[in-house]
Design an enzyme around this catalytic site. Structure first.
Site: not given
Ligand code: LLP
Length: 433
Positions: A294, A296, A332, A336, A363-364, A392
């Protein structure tokens, strides 16, 4: 720093609700732990990231309780928020790390995360990164291609070591995520090895002295709020596990990745208890050690981004609220289309609602925190809190437009720690020769 002593030990207090809902209001003003957010902004300036440690702890415990029977390794995904103090706190609460670069390995080790609790994913591991990880004797590489496996084998052989590996399987499951950029488990993405081909990699690894194939890994995307894709992916992986065990591959771990969705204030997050009910029996049945990654879901809701309104500008039909933080600090929304709840740090009583764009100083045209958002009309000089920014946020911040990155503050009840100082103009040029 004034400390706001409401709710603690007063019987009818807010203690428990603070754990579940960080950054509540007291007398109309937002608080973190026992401290007013407005005071933190006054002391440390804006834009500012503020994290509530109690909320992070309770999230870790929530995962532990839900998956208790499987005694999982919680390998926190460092990319979500890599602050050293935060990593140190997570290590103290028994977390390992999911890393994706040499830099994250360096951070994890600097924060005291045990080498045996680190797994390394990523499609582009360089020679240098692989050597570093072998030197640090991490628990395992989650390998994403045959070429990478061959590279790891060559380096381990040269170093006279045996590298523990798992193959990251791409189960070809398209999980619904809020943006296509965060879906990783289907065959159109660069991640993992097609599940049908994974067996061949294990067979090849079994014959090599410098490879020790001990695990299998899957990660299907991020901000997933449904249980079904996890179950579908896991069942595919378990099919592969069955064949591998029959072929004599000495598997020890099953890493189901991360991606557990949270509530950004619209809809709901993934039900971790219900997910665990599906996952745990299957994993126990397999006899493998469960790894969770985990990111996020441990830190996002525990963070806010505090920014000050500079100007309110009306242009034709539109009202722009121009704040001192934008896409360089929190990308974000623009990258996204990510939704973050935004509200005044101070009281909002009786104020008229308006539909505004909350935009940064960069400036975007794509520099915004919210578009067409209905909210109490902000005033110039007022502080706004952008919620659910603990993941993030800072890790994706940049110096674009010559902007020093913000400070980060970690609050634990009445304890306030500056865990990263605001960058200076000197910092901006310090690496240049
Ligand atoms: N494990 C792997 C192999 C990953 O690539 C990721 C996230 C995680 C675990 C953790 O995922 P989480 O539990 O945080 O969802 N920047 C984007 C999210 C990119 C996630 C990349 N990989 C955002 O702000 O939504």
């Amino acid at each position: 720093m004034r400390v706001w002593f409401w709710g603690f030990g007063d019987g009818g207090g807010l203690g428990q609700s603070v754990l579940n809902h960080p950054f509540p209001r007291s007398d109309g003003r937002l608080v973190c732990g026992a401290v007013l957010l407005g005071d933190l902004a006054a002391d440390f300036g804006t834009p500012l990231y503020v994290y509530d440690l109690e909320s992070i702890r309770s999230r870790v415990e929530g995962f532990r309780d839900a998956f208790d029977a499987a005694e999982p390794l919680i390998a926190y995904s460092v990319k979500a928020n890599a602050n050293l103090t935060l990593l140190r706190e997570l290590a103290a609460h028994g977390c390992g790390a999911d890393i994706t670069s040499g830099g994250e390995l360096f951070r994890a080790r600097s924060a005291g995360i045990s080498n045996e609790m680190i797994v390394f994913a990523g499609v582009g591991k360089s020679e240098e990164e692989i050597e570093f990880a072998l030197d640090e004797d991490i628990y395992a590489f989650n390998v994403e291609s045959r070429s990478e496996l061959e590279r790891i084998e060559g380096i381990a052989q040269r170093m006279g070591l045996s590298a523990r590996i798992g193959v990251r399987v791409n189960p070809n499951v398209l999980a619904s995520t809020p943006h296509e950029y965060t879906a990783t488990g289907h065959s159109d993405t660069k991640f993992g090895v097609p599940w049908e081909e994974a067996r061949a990699l294990y067979r090849w690894a079994l014959e090599r002295d410098s490879l020790d194939p001990i695990g299998i890994d899957v990660h299907i995307g991020s901000q997933i709020v449904e249980i079904e894709p996890y179950v579908l992916a896991l069942d595919r992986v378990l099919g592969v596990v069955k064949d591998l065990v029959a072929e004599g591959v000495p598997l020890k771990y099953l890493d189901i990745g991360g991606g557990f969705g949270i509530n950004y204030g619209q809809g709901s997050g993934l039900d971790i208890g219900a997910l665990a009910e599906e996952i745990v029996p299957r994993v126990l049945d397999s006899g493998l050690r469960l790894i969770l990654e985990p990111g996020r879901s441990l830190v996002a809701e525990a963070g806010v981004f505090v920014t000050e309104v500079q100007y309110v500008k009306n242009c034709g039909q539109k009202t722009f609220v121009i704040v001192d933080g934008g896409m360089s600090e929190l990308i974000r929304p623009s990258h996204y289309g990510g939704y973050h709840q935004i509200e005044p740090v101070g009281p909002i009583d009786g104020r008229a609602e308006a539909v505004v764009d909350v935009v940064g100083p960069i400036c975007e045209t794509g520099d915004f925190l919210a578009l067409d958002r209905s909210m109490p009309l902000p005033m110039e000089g007022e502080l706004l809190a952008v919620r659910t920014a603990g993941a993030y946020g800072f890790t994706m911040a940049s110096n674009y437009n010559g902007r020093p990155r913000p400070a980060e503050v970690l609050v634990d009840g009445i304890d306030v720690r500056l865990v990263r100082r605001r960058e200076t103009y000197e910092d901006l040029i310090s690496g240049e020769v």
